[in-house]
Design a protein around this motif. Structure first.
Motif, PDB file in Angstrom:
ATOM      1  N   HIS A 130       0.718  -1.077  -0.046  1.00 34.91           N
ATOM      2  CA  HIS A 130       0.110   0.153   0.000  1.00 34.91           C
ATOM      3  C   HIS A 130       0.907   1.229   0.161  1.00 34.91           C
ATOM      4  CE1 HIS A 130      -3.589  -2.463   0.525  1.00 34.91           C
ATOM      5  NE2 HIS A 130      -2.986  -2.992   1.498  1.00 34.91           N
ATOM      6  N   ALA A 131       2.148   1.285  -0.285  1.00 35.96           N
ATOM      7  CA  ALA A 131       2.864   2.406  -0.369  1.00 35.96           C
ATOM      8  C   ALA A 131       4.117   2.172  -1.399  1.00 35.96           C
ATOM      9  CB  ALA A 131       3.357   2.724   1.039  1.00 35.96           C
ATOM     10  N   LEU A 132       4.623   3.307  -1.724  1.00 36.40           N
ATOM     11  CA  LEU A 132       5.709   3.336  -2.698  1.00 36.40           C
ATOM     12  C   LEU A 132       6.700   4.516  -2.333  1.00 36.40           C
ATOM     13  CD1 LEU A 132       7.560   2.303  -5.376  1.00 36.40           C
ATOM     14  CD2 LEU A 132       5.930   3.775  -6.305  1.00 36.40           C
ATOM     15  N   THR A 133       8.209   4.395  -1.976  1.00 33.13           N
ATOM     16  CA  THR A 133       8.862   5.465  -1.737  1.00 33.13           C
ATOM     17  C   THR A 133       9.820   5.765  -2.922  1.00 33.13           C
ATOM     18  OG1 THR A 133       8.745   5.022   0.622  1.00 33.13           O
ATOM     19  CG2 THR A 133      10.358   6.357   0.051  1.00 33.13           C
ATOM     20  N   VAL A 134       9.905   6.844  -3.513  1.00 35.62           N
ATOM     21  CA  VAL A 134      10.760   6.998  -4.300  1.00 35.62           C
ATOM     22  C   VAL A 134      12.005   8.349  -3.986  1.00 35.62           C
ATOM     23  CG1 VAL A 134      10.891   7.749  -6.906  1.00 35.62           C
ATOM     24  CG2 VAL A 134       8.998   6.265  -6.055  1.00 35.62           C
ATOM     25  N   ASN A 135      13.000   8.166  -4.273  1.00 38.19           N
ATOM     26  CA  ASN A 135      14.094   9.361  -4.404  1.00 38.19           C
ATOM     27  C   ASN A 135      13.900  10.309  -5.635  1.00 38.19           C
ATOM     28  OD1 ASN A 135      15.188   8.912  -1.807  1.00 38.19           O
ATOM     29  ND2 ASN A 135      16.231   7.388  -2.874  1.00 38.19           N
ATOM     30  N   ILE A 136      13.481  11.434  -5.614  1.00 41.07           N
ATOM     31  CA  ILE A 136      13.406  12.347  -6.739  1.00 41.07           C
ATOM     32  C   ILE A 136      14.436  13.474  -7.039  1.00 41.07           C
ATOM     33  CG2 ILE A 136      11.552  13.828  -7.907  1.00 41.07           C
ATOM     34  CD1 ILE A 136       9.660  11.805  -7.157  1.00 41.07           C
ATOM     35  N   SER A 137      14.883  13.658  -8.017  1.00 42.37           N
ATOM     36  CA  SER A 137      15.586  15.087  -8.393  1.00 42.37           C
ATOM     37  C   SER A 137      15.167  15.505  -9.658  1.00 42.37           C
ATOM     38  CB  SER A 137      17.056  14.626  -8.507  1.00 42.37           C
ATOM     39  OG  SER A 137      17.871  15.739  -8.742  1.00 42.37           O
ATOM     40  N   ALA A 138      14.211  16.670  -9.449  1.00 45.26           N
ATOM     41  CA  ALA A 138      13.416  17.117 -10.557  1.00 45.26           C
ATOM     42  C   ALA A 138      13.526  18.745 -10.506  1.00 45.26           C
ATOM     43  CB  ALA A 138      12.201  16.524 -10.584  1.00 45.26           C
ATOM     44  N   ASP A 139      13.141  19.207 -11.736  1.00 46.07           N
ATOM     45  CA  ASP A 139      13.391  20.764 -12.111  1.00 46.07           C
ATOM     46  C   ASP A 139      12.053  21.182 -12.412  1.00 46.07           C
ATOM     47  OD1 ASP A 139      13.588  19.808 -14.139  1.00 46.07           O
ATOM     48  OD2 ASP A 139      15.211  21.231 -15.084  1.00 46.07           O
ATOM     49  N   ARG A 140      10.866  20.167 -12.443  1.00 46.87           N
ATOM     50  CA  ARG A 140       9.619  20.701 -12.958  1.00 46.87           C
ATOM     51  C   ARG A 140       8.474  19.755 -12.250  1.00 46.87           C
ATOM     52  NH1 ARG A 140       7.885  16.896 -16.814  1.00 46.87           N
ATOM     53  NH2 ARG A 140       9.554  15.651 -17.588  1.00 46.87           N
ATOM     54  N   ASP A 141       7.342  20.131 -12.204  1.00 48.20           N
ATOM     55  CA  ASP A 141       6.118  19.210 -11.608  1.00 48.20           C
ATOM     56  C   ASP A 141       6.218  17.875 -12.135  1.00 48.20           C
ATOM     57  OD1 ASP A 141       5.795  21.662 -10.470  1.00 48.20           O
ATOM     58  OD2 ASP A 141       3.698  21.827 -11.524  1.00 48.20           O
ATOM     59  N   ILE A 142       5.736  16.743 -11.331  1.00 43.57           N
ATOM     60  CA  ILE A 142       5.747  15.342 -11.635  1.00 43.57           C
ATOM     61  C   ILE A 142       4.508  14.739 -11.221  1.00 43.57           C
ATOM     62  CG2 ILE A 142       6.822  13.231 -11.121  1.00 43.57           C
ATOM     63  CD1 ILE A 142       9.167  14.515 -10.416  1.00 43.57           C
ATOM     64  N   GLN A 143       3.692  14.241 -12.264  1.00 41.77           N
ATOM     65  CA  GLN A 143       2.451  13.618 -12.313  1.00 41.77           C
ATOM     66  C   GLN A 143       2.370  12.288 -12.069  1.00 41.77           C
ATOM     67  OE1 GLN A 143      -0.388  15.490 -12.518  1.00 41.77           O
ATOM     68  NE2 GLN A 143      -1.578  13.707 -12.118  1.00 41.77           N
ATOM     69  N   PHE A 144       1.919  11.823 -10.989  1.00 38.41           N
ATOM     70  CA  PHE A 144       1.977  10.250 -10.846  1.00 38.41           C
ATOM     71  C   PHE A 144       0.470   9.776 -10.899  1.00 38.41           C
ATOM     72  CE2 PHE A 144       5.368  11.707  -7.920  1.00 38.41           C
ATOM     73  CZ  PHE A 144       6.372  11.064  -8.367  1.00 38.41           C
ATOM     74  N   VAL A 145       0.339   8.600 -11.512  1.00 37.84           N
ATOM     75  CA  VAL A 145      -1.119   8.104 -11.859  1.00 37.84           C
ATOM     76  C   VAL A 145      -1.075   6.770 -11.429  1.00 37.84           C
ATOM     77  CG1 VAL A 145      -2.764   7.567 -13.510  1.00 37.84           C
ATOM     78  CG2 VAL A 145      -1.392   9.697 -13.921  1.00 37.84           C
TER      79      VAL A 145
END
Length: 138
Positions: free
Chosen positions: A87-102
């Motif tokens: 029931h969960a997912l953990t992700v390390n992110i390095s981004a410079d713009r918005d991110i959409q998750f579906v």
């Protein structure tokens, strides 16, 4: 005999109880979101334009469904759960713009829910401006 006033009141009461809007109020209660993102906003530093953060996607129990998470983030194309107990997912992110998750159903590929991680640049420090001329006496 019922007076006209009482009869009118009873008709109004019966009409309001049987109207579709009365049923709609009872059935359209606020349901909790199916997919939650924590944190929802990431603020970049003034010198670094990208946001480095660990985000957690959580979803409730979906009546024995295995789900997949797809995203427009370059390092996470598609992730699918192996069992309905996850029931969960953990992700390390390095981004410079918005991110959409579906979130989609693994078997039917039906879209269930979606969330967005907002990446906001830090604002530059404000420079105070003098409101009077240097030669002013006041």
């Amino acid at each position: 005999m019922l007076s006209k006033r009482k009869l009118l009141y009873l008709c109004f009461l019966a009409g309001s109880l049987l109207s579709p809007s009365a049923f709609a109020q009872n059935t359209t209660e606020e349901s909790p979101p199916l997919l939650k993102l924590s944190p929802e906003i990431c603020i970049t530093s003034a010198d670094k334009k990208s946001c480095d953060i660990e985000v957690t996607l959580e979803w409730g129990e979906l009546t024995n469904k295995t789900i997949c998470i797809i995203s427009d983030y370059k390092d996470l194309k598609k992730w699918c759960s192996t069992s309905p107990d996850i029931h969960a997912l953990t992700v390390n992110i390095s981004a410079d713009r918005d991110i959409q998750f579906v979130m989609i159903d693994k078997d039917t590929h039906e879209t269930i829910a979606g969330v967005k991680l907002k990446v906001t640049p830090a604002s530059p420090p404000q420079v105070r401006r003098r409101y009077r001329n240097p030669w002013s006496l006041f």
